[in-house]
Design a protein around this motif. Sequence first.
Motif, mmCIF file in Angstrom:
data_model
loop_
_atom_site.group_PDB
_atom_site.id
_atom_site.type_symbol
_atom_site.label_atom_id
_atom_site.label_comp_id
_atom_site.label_asym_id
_atom_site.label_seq_id
_atom_site.Cartn_x
_atom_site.Cartn_y
_atom_site.Cartn_z
ATOM 1 N N ASN A 69 12.775 9.156 18.219
ATOM 2 C CA ASN A 69 11.871 8.351 17.420
ATOM 3 C C ASN A 69 12.298 8.374 15.944
ATOM 4 O O ASN A 69 12.254 7.348 15.276
ATOM 5 C CB ASN A 69 10.428 8.840 17.586
ATOM 6 N N ALA A 70 12.719 9.530 15.457
ATOM 7 C CA ALA A 70 13.174 9.651 14.062
ATOM 8 C C ALA A 70 14.419 8.799 13.840
ATOM 9 O O ALA A 70 14.545 8.128 12.805
ATOM 10 C CB ALA A 70 13.452 11.110 13.719
ATOM 11 N N LYS A 76 16.921 3.776 11.616
ATOM 12 C CA LYS A 76 17.565 2.477 11.844
ATOM 13 C C LYS A 76 16.678 1.351 11.324
ATOM 14 O O LYS A 76 17.147 0.433 10.645
ATOM 15 C CB LYS A 76 17.872 2.256 13.317
ATOM 16 N N LYS A 77 15.396 1.416 11.625
ATOM 17 C CA LYS A 77 14.456 0.377 11.209
ATOM 18 C C LYS A 77 14.412 0.271 9.684
ATOM 19 O O LYS A 77 14.406 -0.823 9.129
ATOM 20 C CB LYS A 77 13.071 0.682 11.782
ATOM 21 N N SER A 78 14.416 1.414 9.016
ATOM 22 C CA SER A 78 14.403 1.420 7.549
ATOM 23 C C SER A 78 15.689 0.830 6.976
ATOM 24 O O SER A 78 15.664 0.072 6.015
ATOM 25 C CB SER A 78 14.218 2.840 7.023
ATOM 26 N N LEU A 79 16.820 1.189 7.581
ATOM 27 C CA LEU A 79 18.102 0.670 7.108
ATOM 28 C C LEU A 79 18.256 -0.818 7.397
ATOM 29 O O LEU A 79 18.913 -1.528 6.632
ATOM 30 C CB LEU A 79 19.265 1.458 7.721
ATOM 31 N N ALA A 139 22.022 9.823 13.136
ATOM 32 C CA ALA A 139 21.865 11.279 13.206
ATOM 33 C C ALA A 139 22.479 11.942 11.969
ATOM 34 O O ALA A 139 21.999 12.985 11.515
ATOM 35 C CB ALA A 139 22.502 11.826 14.472
ATOM 36 N N ASP A 140 23.541 11.339 11.406
ATOM 37 C CA ASP A 140 24.130 11.878 10.177
ATOM 38 C C ASP A 140 23.130 11.849 9.026
ATOM 39 O O ASP A 140 23.097 12.747 8.191
ATOM 40 C CB ASP A 140 25.382 11.088 9.782
ATOM 41 N N VAL A 141 22.301 10.805 8.984
ATOM 42 C CA VAL A 141 21.262 10.713 7.956
ATOM 43 C C VAL A 141 20.173 11.737 8.240
ATOM 44 O O VAL A 141 19.707 12.437 7.331
ATOM 45 C CB VAL A 141 20.672 9.280 7.889
ATOM 46 N N PHE A 173 17.309 7.543 -0.488
ATOM 47 C CA PHE A 173 16.748 6.973 0.731
ATOM 48 C C PHE A 173 16.152 8.119 1.539
ATOM 49 O O PHE A 173 16.861 9.044 1.913
ATOM 50 C CB PHE A 173 17.856 6.264 1.533
ATOM 51 N N VAL A 174 14.851 8.078 1.751
ATOM 52 C CA VAL A 174 14.177 9.150 2.478
ATOM 53 C C VAL A 174 13.405 8.540 3.634
ATOM 54 O O VAL A 174 12.711 7.547 3.465
ATOM 55 C CB VAL A 174 13.202 9.917 1.555
ATOM 56 N N VAL A 175 13.540 9.131 4.799
ATOM 57 C CA VAL A 175 12.784 8.701 5.974
ATOM 58 C C VAL A 175 11.864 9.829 6.364
ATOM 59 O O VAL A 175 12.297 10.974 6.513
ATOM 60 C CB VAL A 175 13.730 8.356 7.147
ATOM 61 N N GLU A 176 10.610 9.518 6.520
ATOM 62 C CA GLU A 176 9.648 10.525 6.966
ATOM 63 C C GLU A 176 9.815 10.710 8.459
ATOM 64 O O GLU A 176 9.829 9.759 9.217
ATOM 65 C CB GLU A 176 8.207 10.049 6.673
ATOM 66 N N HIS A 177 10.020 11.963 8.881
ATOM 67 C CA HIS A 177 10.144 12.236 10.321
ATOM 68 C C HIS A 177 9.419 13.487 10.700
ATOM 69 O O HIS A 177 8.874 14.176 9.953
ATOM 70 C CB HIS A 177 11.593 12.297 10.780
#
Length: 91
Positions: free
Chosen positions: A4-5, A10-13, A66-68, A87-91
């Motif tokens: 899911n993360a 991907k969705k954010s990018l 996964a690298d991100v 660039f930060v993704v909440e997971h």
Amino acid sequence: MARNALHEIKKSLDGLVGERVLLRANGGRRKTIERFGVLEETYPSVFVVKLDPPDGSFERVSYSYADVLTETVELMLCKEDGNTTKFVVEH
């Protein structure tokens, strides 16, 4: 959970395709690569950044989401005023 993360990253990018970014990646052996470029494309498993040419030639690099997630790769969005935002993704 991790799947899911990765989907969220991907969705954010996807929304940043075409944007100017600063890419900071672990190059191995305590070497960090830091280059400006444009987020060119996102694919199901990887994204592609077209790097600015240091010597007149263009170079493309691809990394997995996964690298991100593992912070092997960091992306910073370049703003018009010359500053960058991580660039930060909440997971």
